[in-house]
Design an enzyme around this catalytic site. Structure first.
Site, PDB file in Angstrom:
ATOM      1  N   GLU A 116       0.856  -1.197   0.000  1.00  0.00           N
ATOM      2  CA  GLU A 116       0.000   0.000   0.000  1.00  0.00           C
ATOM      3  C   GLU A 116       0.885   1.238   0.000  1.00  0.00           C
ATOM      4  O   GLU A 116       2.090   1.141   0.252  1.00  0.00           O
ATOM      5  CB  GLU A 116      -0.940  -0.025   1.215  1.00  0.00           C
ATOM      6  CG  GLU A 116      -1.965  -1.160   1.101  1.00  0.00           C
ATOM      7  CD  GLU A 116      -2.964  -1.229   2.245  1.00  0.00           C
ATOM      8  OE1 GLU A 116      -2.965  -0.340   3.104  1.00  0.00           O
ATOM      9  OE2 GLU A 116      -3.734  -2.193   2.261  1.00  0.00           O
ATOM     10  N   HIS A 239      -9.457   9.213   2.453  1.00  0.00           N
ATOM     11  CA  HIS A 239      -9.021   8.103   1.593  1.00  0.00           C
ATOM     12  C   HIS A 239      -9.220   8.551   0.149  1.00  0.00           C
ATOM     13  O   HIS A 239     -10.270   9.093  -0.189  1.00  0.00           O
ATOM     14  CB  HIS A 239      -9.825   6.846   1.900  1.00  0.00           C
ATOM     15  CG  HIS A 239      -9.185   5.608   1.344  1.00  0.00           C
ATOM     16  ND1 HIS A 239      -9.121   5.352   0.004  1.00  0.00           N
ATOM     17  CD2 HIS A 239      -8.557   4.579   1.959  1.00  0.00           C
ATOM     18  CE1 HIS A 239      -8.477   4.206  -0.185  1.00  0.00           C
ATOM     19  NE2 HIS A 239      -8.126   3.714   0.985  1.00  0.00           N
ATOM     20  N   ARG A 285      -0.942   8.677   1.031  1.00  0.00           N
ATOM     21  CA  ARG A 285      -2.380   8.851   0.837  1.00  0.00           C
ATOM     22  C   ARG A 285      -2.817  10.319   0.737  1.00  0.00           C
ATOM     23  O   ARG A 285      -3.683  10.668  -0.052  1.00  0.00           O
ATOM     24  CB  ARG A 285      -3.061   8.237   2.051  1.00  0.00           C
ATOM     25  CG  ARG A 285      -4.349   7.630   1.740  1.00  0.00           C
ATOM     26  CD  ARG A 285      -4.834   6.896   2.933  1.00  0.00           C
ATOM     27  NE  ARG A 285      -4.680   5.470   2.745  1.00  0.00           N
ATOM     28  CZ  ARG A 285      -5.180   4.582   3.578  1.00  0.00           C
ATOM     29  NH1 ARG A 285      -5.828   4.965   4.647  1.00  0.00           N
ATOM     30  NH2 ARG A 285      -5.024   3.307   3.354  1.00  0.00           N
ATOM     31  N   HIS A 346     -11.851   9.351   6.134  1.00  0.00           N
ATOM     32  CA  HIS A 346     -11.580   7.932   6.357  1.00  0.00           C
ATOM     33  C   HIS A 346     -11.097   7.624   7.764  1.00  0.00           C
ATOM     34  O   HIS A 346     -11.521   6.653   8.367  1.00  0.00           O
ATOM     35  CB  HIS A 346     -10.524   7.505   5.335  1.00  0.00           C
ATOM     36  CG  HIS A 346     -10.164   6.050   5.370  1.00  0.00           C
ATOM     37  ND1 HIS A 346     -11.083   5.056   5.174  1.00  0.00           N
ATOM     38  CD2 HIS A 346      -8.961   5.423   5.579  1.00  0.00           C
ATOM     39  CE1 HIS A 346     -10.475   3.869   5.239  1.00  0.00           C
ATOM     40  NE2 HIS A 346      -9.200   4.071   5.496  1.00  0.00           N
ATOM     41  N   ARG A 381      -1.443   9.019   8.962  1.00  0.00           N
ATOM     42  CA  ARG A 381      -1.296   7.583   9.254  1.00  0.00           C
ATOM     43  C   ARG A 381      -0.815   6.807   8.027  1.00  0.00           C
ATOM     44  O   ARG A 381      -1.346   6.971   6.924  1.00  0.00           O
ATOM     45  CB  ARG A 381      -2.644   7.019   9.701  1.00  0.00           C
ATOM     46  CG  ARG A 381      -2.644   5.540   9.977  1.00  0.00           C
ATOM     47  CD  ARG A 381      -4.038   5.100  10.326  1.00  0.00           C
ATOM     48  NE  ARG A 381      -4.899   5.268   9.183  1.00  0.00           N
ATOM     49  CZ  ARG A 381      -5.336   4.273   8.417  1.00  0.00           C
ATOM     50  NH1 ARG A 381      -4.986   3.030   8.696  1.00  0.00           N
ATOM     51  NH2 ARG A 381      -6.119   4.505   7.393  1.00  0.00           N
TER      52      ARG A 381
HETATM   53  C1  SIN Z   1      -7.578   0.434   2.426  1.00  0.00           C
HETATM   54  O1  SIN Z   1      -7.822  -0.753   2.277  1.00  0.00           O
HETATM   55  O2  SIN Z   1      -7.251   1.182   1.521  1.00  0.00           O
HETATM   56  C2  SIN Z   1      -7.688   1.012   3.791  1.00  0.00           C
HETATM   57  C3  SIN Z   1      -6.547   0.598   4.596  1.00  0.00           C
HETATM   58  C4  SIN Z   1      -6.330   1.592   5.693  1.00  0.00           C
HETATM   59  O3  SIN Z   1      -7.038   2.571   5.790  1.00  0.00           O
HETATM   60  O4  SIN Z   1      -5.390   1.402   6.446  1.00  0.00           O
END
Ligand code: SIN
Length: 530
Positions: A116, A239, A285, A346, A381
């Protein structure tokens, strides 16, 4: 009056983990607003960030977390939480959580780790794209059958009872909690010398959010009213990719989709992340959310598109069954078409300020999970660090509290709840109007891109709304809707006050009036009503 050794508010991974462990030492009540599974955890798709691969290291995970946190993480807290992770993962595996594995040579298997944004390695353990649901259901099975645990569903905490509020002049401390039983409308008095807040975040303070309806900032609002210190509420994470569809509310398209190679495009099929960050779709993010916000404003389109059609259809269906099925229900076959997406609120990076034992500044009050501000996330975060933090901090709270022995609170008289008795349904329209107004004004004035003027406008309007809501609160019979509204308006004001005090751009707080980051603001924003 009810009495338990441990009272836990909230039934996500943090609350259930603590409850399950504490139940070996005394009676536990889990108080939860709707049913047990109605928690943010249930909807978590991406997974749990944790160092489990030989190609990874604690140092790298710490470094990635500090980089995302933009100068505000507490390095000691980051290291403690990151290094505690593997032990907590082992407990989940023992409980039966089926983390995905992949075959390596000779039929041998290893954990299939996802990637991620902001992570320098693949390190996200997942159970396809329903990781949170698997964890939540495994924990719920364990607590529902435990003889020492009573689960009070459809019960909502109203306020924390403190010695200070009752007029005792000794050191202030938590004595219990008032709880609304939604079915009967009665407000119960529950004595609790140790109260564990695990109520999650406040996504629903914004018009668009990936969070379920329960995320109304209840824990932060109650802790604030009880006099506990609250930190870093200006850092709300948006998000980048929430499904954009008129009939779909709050459906997240996991960052893991970008981790597996999905590309962001505008309505004409042109990629745009190269304009914003060298890591493109896997930039942190906040960068991706701001980039999408800027593209939407620039092009005047309603959304951008996330395209995973270059991947084999079988892989997409297998790796993301929940996203695939859900989008298909809305007429989007993600193996053939790009997904329309927009950013949405989010995650609350700030919260009730705690130490590494989850203790807040109010004696007897602990906070774990999203409701807490431990110092792990700083100004932003790192993806998938939240389930990790919730499990680790629940265990740390348990380890800190149990040696002290069960506490049933000082045996002072706790007054029964006194309620207003007006129940004028005509006025309910005002409650719903205020809900909408708060959420819209937060979205418009306190969103991804802020300015001093917008924040000041929000602050002035919230002052009036708070006065209106207070009037309702004192005169009307309390209901879940009214209590949530009261908490939302409190948390909205905390976000705005915190944002107004930070005259710089850092992490998730981005303001056009103060674009530079300044050394003098390299500190937490701490607020206290006490
Ligand atoms: C996601 O699956 O994109 C969310 C994961 C997160 O917010 O840590």
């Amino acid at each position: 009056m009810k009495e338990y050794d441990f009272v836990v508010l909230g039934s996500g991974v943090a609350g259930l983990t603590f409850a399950r462990k504490a139940a070996a030492h005394g009676s536990v009540a889990i108080i939860t607003k709707r049913n047990g599974a109605d928690a943010n955890t249930f909807y978590a798709q991406g997974g749990v960030a944790c160092v489990t691969s030989v190609e990874d290291s604690f140092d790298l995970h710490v470094q990635d977390t500090l980089t995302a946190g933009d100068g505000l993480c507490d390095p000691a807290v980051v290291r403690a939480i990151v290094t505690d992770g593997p032990a907590r993962i082992r407990e989940l595996v023992e409980l039966g959580v089926p983390f995905d594995e992949r075959e390596i040579e000779h039929g041998m298997k290893e954990l299939d780790l996802g990637r991620e944004g902001g992570h320098s390695k693949r390190r996200v353990l997942h159970s396809r794209d329903t990781t949170g649901r698997e964890i939540e259901e495994s924990l719920l099975r364990a607590v529902r059958t435990h003889p020492n645990i009573e689960m009070l569903e459809n019960h909502m905490a109203v306020d924390i009872i403190t010695a200070g509020k009752l007029g005792y002049v000794t050191e202030d401390r938590c004595l219990g909690v008032y709880v609304l039983d939604e079915a009967s409308g009665a407000v119960l008095t529950i004595r609790a010398g140790r109260l564990i807040l695990a109520t999650g975040g406040c996504g629903k303070v914004y018009l668009y959010s990936t969070n379920p309806a329960i995320a109304t900032g209840d824990g932060v609002a109650m802790a604030w009213r009880a006099g506990a210190r609250i930190a870093n509420m200006e850092f709300i994470q948006f998000h980048p990719t929430c499904l954009y569809h008129p009939d779909a509310r709050s459906f997240l398209i996991s960052e893991a989709v970008r981790g597996e190679g999905a590309l962001l495009m505008d309505a004409r099929g042109r990629r745009f992340m190269q304009k914003y960050h060298p890591l493109l779709e896997l930039a942190p993010r906040d960068v991706v959310a701001r980039a999408i916000d800027a593209e939407i404003k620039r092009t005047g389109e309603k959304c951008v598109f996330l395209d995973i059609t270059a991947k084999p259809a079988g892989f997409v269906r297998e790796r993301f069954p929940n996203i695939y099925e859900t989008c298909l229900r809305y007429g989007i076959d993600i193996t053939k078409q790009p997904i329309p997406v927009v950013p949405a609120a989010h995650y609350q990076c700030g919260g009730v300020l705690t130490d590494l034992s989850a203790a807040s500044s109010l004696r007897g009050l602990y906070a774990i999970g999203e409701v807490a501000c431990t110092g792990l996330h700083g100004a932003n975060r790192l993806a998938s660090n939240s389930l990790l933090e919730a499990m680790v901090m629940a265990h740390r709270a348990y380890e800190a509290i149990i040696p002290k022995g069960p506490a049933r609170g000082e045996k002072v008289e706790l007054p029964e709840w006194k309620s207003g008795d007006v129940q004028d349904v005509d006025e309910l329209v005002v409650v719903y109007h205020n809900w909408d107004e708060i959420r819209r004004l937060m979205w418009d004035y306190v969103g991804i891109v802020r300015t001093d003027k917008r924040l000041q406008r929000a602050s002035a309007r919230l002052r009036n709304l708070r006065a209106e809501v207070q009037e309702f609160y004192w005169n009307f019979k309390v209901t879940t809707d009214l209590l949530e509204l009261r908490n939302l308006v409190t948390v909205a004001a905390l976000i705005v006050d915190s944002a107004l005090s930070r005259k710089e751009s850092r992490g998730l707080h981005y303001t056009l009036d103060h674009l530079a980051k300044e050394d003098k603001y390299a500190r937490d924003t701490v607020l206290s009503a006490g």
